[in-house]
Scaffold this active site. Structure first.
Site, short mmCIF file in Angstrom:
data_model
loop_
_atom_site.label_atom_id
_atom_site.label_comp_id
_atom_site.label_asym_id
_atom_site.label_seq_id
_atom_site.Cartn_x
_atom_site.Cartn_y
_atom_site.Cartn_z
N LYS A 27 0.84 -1.21 0.00
CA LYS A 27 0.00 0.00 0.00
C LYS A 27 0.87 1.25 0.00
CE LYS A 27 -1.06 2.03 3.84
NZ LYS A 27 -1.60 2.40 5.16
N SER A 28 1.89 1.25 0.85
CA SER A 28 2.69 2.45 1.02
C SER A 28 3.49 2.78 -0.23
CB SER A 28 3.63 2.26 2.21
OG SER A 28 2.87 2.19 3.40
N ARG A 128 -8.84 12.09 12.46
CA ARG A 128 -7.39 11.89 12.60
C ARG A 128 -6.64 13.24 12.46
NH1 ARG A 128 -5.78 6.67 9.13
NH2 ARG A 128 -3.78 7.10 10.13
N SER A 171 4.66 10.01 10.55
CA SER A 171 5.72 10.32 9.57
C SER A 171 5.13 10.77 8.24
CB SER A 171 6.58 9.08 9.33
OG SER A 171 5.83 8.09 8.66
N GLN A 172 3.83 10.56 8.08
CA GLN A 172 3.20 10.83 6.78
C GLN A 172 3.24 12.33 6.42
OE1 GLN A 172 -0.70 9.08 7.08
NE2 GLN A 172 0.10 6.99 7.21
N SER A 198 7.90 5.88 12.92
CA SER A 198 7.75 5.21 11.61
C SER A 198 8.86 5.60 10.64
CB SER A 198 6.36 5.55 11.01
OG SER A 198 5.33 5.09 11.85
N ASP A 308 2.58 -0.92 12.43
CA ASP A 308 1.44 -1.60 11.79
C ASP A 308 1.44 -3.09 12.09
OD1 ASP A 308 0.58 0.80 10.76
OD2 ASP A 308 0.94 0.30 8.65
N ARG A 339 -5.66 1.96 18.63
CA ARG A 339 -5.28 0.54 18.45
C ARG A 339 -4.81 -0.10 19.75
NH1 ARG A 339 -2.48 0.66 12.37
NH2 ARG A 339 -4.45 0.29 11.31
O1 S3P Z 1 3.93 6.41 5.06
C1 S3P Z 1 3.25 5.37 5.04
O2 S3P Z 1 3.01 4.74 3.99
C2 S3P Z 1 2.71 4.86 6.32
C3 S3P Z 1 3.25 5.30 7.50
C4 S3P Z 1 2.77 4.78 8.82
O3 S3P Z 1 1.98 5.79 9.40
P1 S3P Z 1 2.55 6.84 10.52
O4 S3P Z 1 3.71 7.55 9.96
O5 S3P Z 1 1.35 7.72 10.74
O6 S3P Z 1 2.89 6.02 11.74
C5 S3P Z 1 1.94 3.52 8.69
O7 S3P Z 1 1.25 3.26 9.89
C6 S3P Z 1 0.94 3.62 7.57
O8 S3P Z 1 0.17 2.44 7.44
C7 S3P Z 1 1.64 3.85 6.25
C1 PEP Z 2 -2.36 3.32 9.67
C2 PEP Z 2 -2.67 2.79 8.50
O1 PEP Z 2 -3.05 3.46 7.39
P1 PEP Z 2 -3.15 5.01 7.02
O2 PEP Z 2 -2.47 5.80 8.10
O3 PEP Z 2 -2.46 5.12 5.70
O4 PEP Z 2 -4.62 5.32 6.92
C3 PEP Z 2 -2.60 1.32 8.31
O5 PEP Z 2 -2.68 0.85 7.15
O6 PEP Z 2 -2.44 0.58 9.28
#
Ligand code: S3P
Ligand code: PEP
Length: 418
Positions: A27-28, A128, A171-172, A198, A308, A339
């Site tokens: 997915k990422s 969120r 980290s997003q 992350s 995750d 969670r």
């Molecule tokens: O950059 C990404 O693809 C992701 C970063 C993580 O989130 P966080 O950075 O919010 O922990 C992870 O939990 C998420 O499923 C995907």
């Molecule tokens: C936290 C998750 O997704 P996202 O933050 O991309 O919604 C996940 O897939 O567990």
């Protein structure tokens, strides 16, 4: 995809596993590659693409920003013809659905446009946090309608330059800013104001950007442009954790095909945690194998890099020979659900001695009783808690369809293990 019932009973496995699995695309990586391709003027072809709600959200988002997309779900490929967002003068609307990555990545890209873009999503996504990316965008020149939450309307152009952003919530925010960085007038130079969680996901961002022709030095991106690229996406390592976890709870061997030593995903590190617990782990350039030949030991582990997979470990820990403590993951209270509370509540309902604290949980081994596990609209609750049912009779998963967020075929693939 077969329709899933409202409640899904899980059938225990009768023999140890001895199997190979190839989970769907990451997915990422899919959502990064889609965005980089959309920002690259010209045509890119992505293979091994994940088709799930989170990546359909990104496909819709890049289309809304002007990319032309041709998707072939059967072949797991997508062709994207990108455009320079700085030419986008019309108003646009993005529905990021339930997807943290889509929303946090598309906001900076949308803010490059001189036209206005409204970014919104589900009620879950609206709850969120978005404050760090929204304030950083304002600091680099965007007009931004909201301080903390979606919906948010953003409008560029972005001058870029130095910017400060927090790292402890997600980290997003950083990944999204970096990906828009080369198209800001002065590029982007990010300073973190708090410890980054992350971390491997930011390395992944830099690797995907580099593949599309944009180098990142530290957290600095110079002005430049993305190059259209044909890009192969590896299987999803977080999804793989459920199959490794299945071997851990029932014994035997599971090989994950396509996840080799060069993986971009930090979540392959879940195998290292199993190794600390006593599993045998072997790796090749194109696979990851876990073998379990006796009871696993509990472990004390910081999972801030691989959160995750924390719920997967919670399920595995139930069958270990000693308690497991997971630390460093207080930030997962702000994902699809809280969670920490969700996993501890459901394990306790199943009769397991589980406790949460500010930044993690402790699980003491036990025998789960027959229980209908609530999933809190969290795909990872459904996937991780299903592992209990592979070993203990009477486990049912409520609302199993929530796995559509990242792995619509999960329960089909799980059933194929028997
Ligand atoms: O950059 C990404 O693809 C992701 C970063 C993580 O989130 P966080 O950075 O919010 O922990 C992870 O939990 C998420 O499923 C995907
Ligand atoms: C936290 C998750 O997704 P996202 O933050 O991309 O919604 C996940 O897939 O567990």
């Amino acid at each position: 995809m077969p329709e899933l019932p409202q409640v899904l009973p899980i059938t225990p496995l009768t023999a140890p596993l001895d199997t190979s699995v190839r989970p769907p695309g990451s997915k990422s990586i899919t959502n990064r590659a889609l965005l980089c391709a959309a920002l690259a003027p010209g045509t890119s072809t992505l293979t091994g693409v994940l088709f799930a709600d989170d990546t359909l959200a990104m496909l819709g988002a890049i289309s809304a920003l002007g990319a032309t997309v041709a998707a072939d779900p059967e072949a797991a490929t997508v062709t994207v013809t990108g455009v320079d967002p700085r030419l986008g003068t019309t108003d646009a609307a993005v529905d990021a659905r339930y997807s943290g990555t889509t929303s946090r990545f598309i906001l900076p890209a949308a803010a490059l446009r001189p036209g206005r873009t409204v970014v919104d999503g589900s009620e879950q996504l609206r709850s969120r946090p978005f404050g760090p990316v929204l304030s950083a965008l304002r600091d680099v020149g965007a007009s931004v309608s909201s301080d903390s939450f979606l919906p948010a309307t953003v409008q560029g152009p972005l001058r870029g330059g130095p910017v400060r952003v927090s790292g402890h919530i997600s980290s997003q925010f950083l990944s999204g800013l970096l990906m828009a960085g080369p198209l800001m007038t002065d590029g982007l130079d990010v300073e973190l104001t708090s410890a980054l969680v992350s971390v491997p996901y930011v390395e992944m961002t830099k690797a995907v950007m580099a593949a599309f022709g944009v180098p990142v030095e530290g957290l600095t991106v110079t002005p430049g442009s993305y190059r259209p690229t044909d890009y192969a996406i590896e299987p999803d390592a977080s999804a793989a954790s459920y199959f490794l976890g299945a071997a851990a709870v029932t014994g035997g061997r599971v090989t994950i095909d396509g996840l080799g030593t060069g993986s971009l995903q930090g979540d392959v590190g879940f195998a290292d945690v199993l190794e600390q617990m006593g599993a045998q782990v072997s790796r090749t350039s194109d696979s990851l194998t876990v073998r379990i030949s006796g009871p696993l030991r509990g472990v004390d582990v910081d999972m801030s890099d691989i959160s995750d997979t924390a719920q997967t470990l919670a399920a595995v820990a139930v069958y270990a020979s000693s308690p497991t403590r997971v630390r460093g993951i207080g930030f997962i209270r702000r994902k699809e659900t809280d969670r920490l509370a969700a996993v501890v509540t459901e394990l306790r309902r199943a009769g397991i001695d589980a406790t949460e604290d500010e930044d993690g949980f402790t699980i003491r081994p036990g025998a789960p009783r027959p229980t209908r596990i609530a999933t809190y609209d969290d795909h990872r609750m459904a996937m991780s808690m299903s592992l209990l049912g592979l070993r203990s009779p009477g486990i049912e998963i409520a609302d199993p369809g929530c796995v559509a967020k990242t792995y619509p075929a999960y329960f089909t693939d799980l059933a194929a293990l028997s």
